[in-house]
Design an enzyme around this catalytic site. Structure first.
Site, mmCIF file in Angstrom:
data_model
loop_
_atom_site.group_PDB
_atom_site.id
_atom_site.type_symbol
_atom_site.label_atom_id
_atom_site.label_comp_id
_atom_site.label_asym_id
_atom_site.label_seq_id
_atom_site.Cartn_x
_atom_site.Cartn_y
_atom_site.Cartn_z
ATOM 1 C CG HIS A 206 -2.344 0.141 0.949
ATOM 2 N ND1 HIS A 206 -3.110 -0.853 0.378
ATOM 3 C CD2 HIS A 206 -3.190 1.198 1.135
ATOM 4 C CE1 HIS A 206 -4.350 -0.427 0.238
ATOM 5 N NE2 HIS A 206 -4.428 0.813 0.673
ATOM 6 C CG ASN A 212 -2.249 2.261 -2.219
ATOM 7 O OD1 ASN A 212 -1.081 2.307 -2.555
ATOM 8 N ND2 ASN A 212 -2.756 3.052 -1.278
ATOM 9 N N GLY A 213 -5.648 0.724 -4.911
ATOM 10 C CA GLY A 213 -6.484 -0.267 -5.589
ATOM 11 C C GLY A 213 -6.348 -0.121 -7.096
HETATM 12 N N1 LIG Z 1 -8.324 -6.143 3.789
HETATM 13 C C1 LIG Z 1 -7.521 -5.683 2.841
HETATM 14 N N2 LIG Z 1 -6.221 -6.042 2.824
HETATM 15 C C2 LIG Z 1 -5.385 -5.575 1.863
HETATM 16 N N3 LIG Z 1 -5.778 -4.753 0.882
HETATM 17 C C3 LIG Z 1 -7.046 -4.361 0.855
HETATM 18 C C4 LIG Z 1 -7.988 -4.817 1.819
HETATM 19 N N4 LIG Z 1 -9.183 -4.279 1.528
HETATM 20 C C5 LIG Z 1 -9.007 -3.536 0.442
HETATM 21 N N5 LIG Z 1 -7.731 -3.570 0.015
HETATM 22 C C6 LIG Z 1 -7.146 -2.909 -1.173
HETATM 23 O O1 LIG Z 1 -7.056 -1.543 -0.925
HETATM 24 C C7 LIG Z 1 -7.630 -0.811 -2.007
HETATM 25 C C8 LIG Z 1 -8.097 0.540 -1.506
HETATM 26 O O2 LIG Z 1 -6.955 1.337 -1.294
HETATM 27 P P1 LIG Z 1 -6.928 2.852 -1.758
HETATM 28 O O3 LIG Z 1 -8.099 3.545 -1.154
HETATM 29 O O4 LIG Z 1 -5.583 3.421 -1.552
HETATM 30 O O5 LIG Z 1 -7.126 2.637 -3.314
HETATM 31 P P2 LIG Z 1 -8.077 3.407 -4.322
HETATM 32 O O6 LIG Z 1 -7.668 3.067 -5.715
HETATM 33 O O7 LIG Z 1 -8.161 4.852 -3.978
HETATM 34 O O8 LIG Z 1 -9.438 2.728 -3.974
HETATM 35 P P3 LIG Z 1 -10.230 1.637 -4.733
HETATM 36 O O9 LIG Z 1 -9.399 0.454 -4.972
HETATM 37 O O10 LIG Z 1 -11.339 1.339 -3.766
HETATM 38 O O11 LIG Z 1 -10.616 2.255 -6.014
HETATM 39 C C9 LIG Z 1 -8.731 -1.751 -2.487
HETATM 40 O O12 LIG Z 1 -9.133 -1.518 -3.820
HETATM 41 C C10 LIG Z 1 -8.060 -3.093 -2.387
HETATM 42 O O13 LIG Z 1 -7.259 -3.344 -3.511
#
Ligand SMILES: Nc1ncnc2c1ncn2[C@@H]1O[C@H](COP(=O)(O)OP(=O)(O)OP(=O)(O)O)[C@@H](O)[C@H]1O
Length: 366
Positions: A206, A212-213
């Site tokens: 992360h 990150n997602g």
């Molecule tokens: N329990 C978990 N353990 C590890 N990683 C997780 C978990 N739950 C979610 N994630 C990851 O974290 C991401 C969210 O992180 P972050 O908010 O930085 O990313 P984003 O791109 O802004 O959001 P999103 O992926 O929801 O579009 C999720 O998309 C998933 O890939």
């Protein structure tokens, strides 16, 4: 020890590549079919299909975050990057950013992964954001980086990532692993497995403040494309969004220990479903193109407006078929005109009719 990255053997994940051989075979078989379908189409239409698929994926990967972007702006931005004419609409930073990232991924899938690319993607997807400290760089904040849900004060912590001070080292290790496994993964027939591990491995570091997602799903798509030697264009995020809870739960079940077969199994199934969805989409786009060619000059403006609207509903189509009432509200035509238009469309073979009287419904004849 609570999280996987706190284990002494981190990041030596445990799984057996042999367990996923059947998935790997199916992946290549489906990828071959997808490629075959696209090859039958002329170059100009191939570009249009590519734009459609990229913009769907851009829309869906953002939807996972709960961000509903404007589809027309996404399309317009991607078309512009492919050098095609656009309607010159003003595209907002969020749409512009994810469109740029997806096109960058599509064009550069074959290059080794590096920090610069990841930071560039991050910069693109956080385009216009004022609430972040680190844009286009790894996070540096002191607070713990947690994935949480629930209302303030009663949050549930689903994951806590390594502290920011560990990120540069963790990411160097990740990037090295990703590039080292490009060849070995292919040799061992572990393409899906590599893409699966890459996603979980990255999510568990992360490295960014946000996004990150989206970056992690981009990494998996890059990994799959490298294995195929061409961009995959699969609807990965579309399938994830259909069961978002299942995605989060699968990550959560696998973020504590190093044995991650369960995650790989989830991921392989998701990719295979995504390929099926892309195949359906491509078939649909081909049918759409044929339809417009067949009825060129044969439909009036109102009829075309309704046809456009039905096609916009996508593969699943207009729920339950089109009624005369739907036709009137989309085209703005009065009752008698609507009846005449619909009858003519059935007569020329553009629509199929089912049912009688009030339950009459129309479907595109594709
Ligand atoms: N329990 C978990 N353990 C590890 N990683 C997780 C978990 N739950 C979610 N994630 C990851 O974290 C991401 C969210 O992180 P972050 O908010 O930085 O990313 P984003 O791109 O802004 O959001 P999103 O992926 O929801 O579009 C999720 O998309 C998933 O890939």
């Amino acid at each position: 020890m609570t999280w996987n990255w706190q284990h002494t053997n981190w990041p030596q994940f445990i799984y057996n590549t042999e367990d996923f051989k059947e998935h790997e075979l199916q992946f290549f078989e489906k990828a071959g079919m997808l490629n075959g379908s696209i090859q039958h189409i002329d170059q100009a239409d191939q570009t249009l299909i590519t734009i459609d698929l990229i913009s769907n994926e851009a829309f869906k990967t953002s939807e996972i975050e709960g961000e509903l972007l404007n589809r027309d702006s996404l399309q317009s931005s991607i078309r512009r990057q492919f050098g095609l004419q656009t309607d010159y609409r003003r595209v907002e930073p969020a749409e512009q950013g994810i469109a740029e990232m997806m096109v960058h991924l599509y064009r550069n899938y074959h290059t080794p992964l590096d920090k610069e690319t990841l930071c560039l993607w991050h910069k693109m997807i956080t385009n216009g954001r004022m609430d972040l400290k680190n844009i286009g760089t790894y996070r540096t904040h002191e607070d713990p980086m947690q994935v949480v849900s629930g209302p303030m004060g009663r949050e549930i912590i689903h994951f806590e990532a390594p502290p920011s001070s560990r990120i540069p080292e963790e990411m160097s290790g990740f990037i090295r692993w990703f590039n080292d496994t490009e060849r070995s993964g292919r040799k061992e027939g572990a393409s899906l497995v590599r893409a699966a591990v890459a996603h979980l491995y990255f999510e568990c570091i992360h490295p960014f403040e946000d996004g990150n997602g989206r970056v992690g799903r981009g990494i998996s798509e890059k990994s799959l494309s490298q294995s195929l030697g061409r961009p995959t264009l699969i609807a990965l995020s579309h399938i994830i969004v259909e069961n978002k809870k299942g995605y989060y739960q699968a990550l959560e079940r696998n973020n504590r220990g190093l044995e991650i077969s369960d995650w790989i199994s989830y991921f392989c199934d998701t990719v295979l479903k995504a390929q099926d969805h892309t195949q359906q989409t491509i078939n649909f786009i081909i049918q759409k193109g044929k339809f417009y060619k067949q009825f060129e000059g044969k439909l009036n403006e109102r009829q075309l407006k309704v046809v456009d609207q039905i096609f916009r509903e996508g593969v699943k189509g207009f729920k339950g078929g089109l009624s005369a009432k739907n036709y009137r509200s989309i085209s703005g035509a009065p009752s008698a005109t609507a009846t005449r238009d619909l009858t003519k469309m059935v007569k020329v073979g553009a629509l199929k009719k089912t049912g009688e009287l009030k339950s009459t419904r129309y479907f595109l004849n594709i």
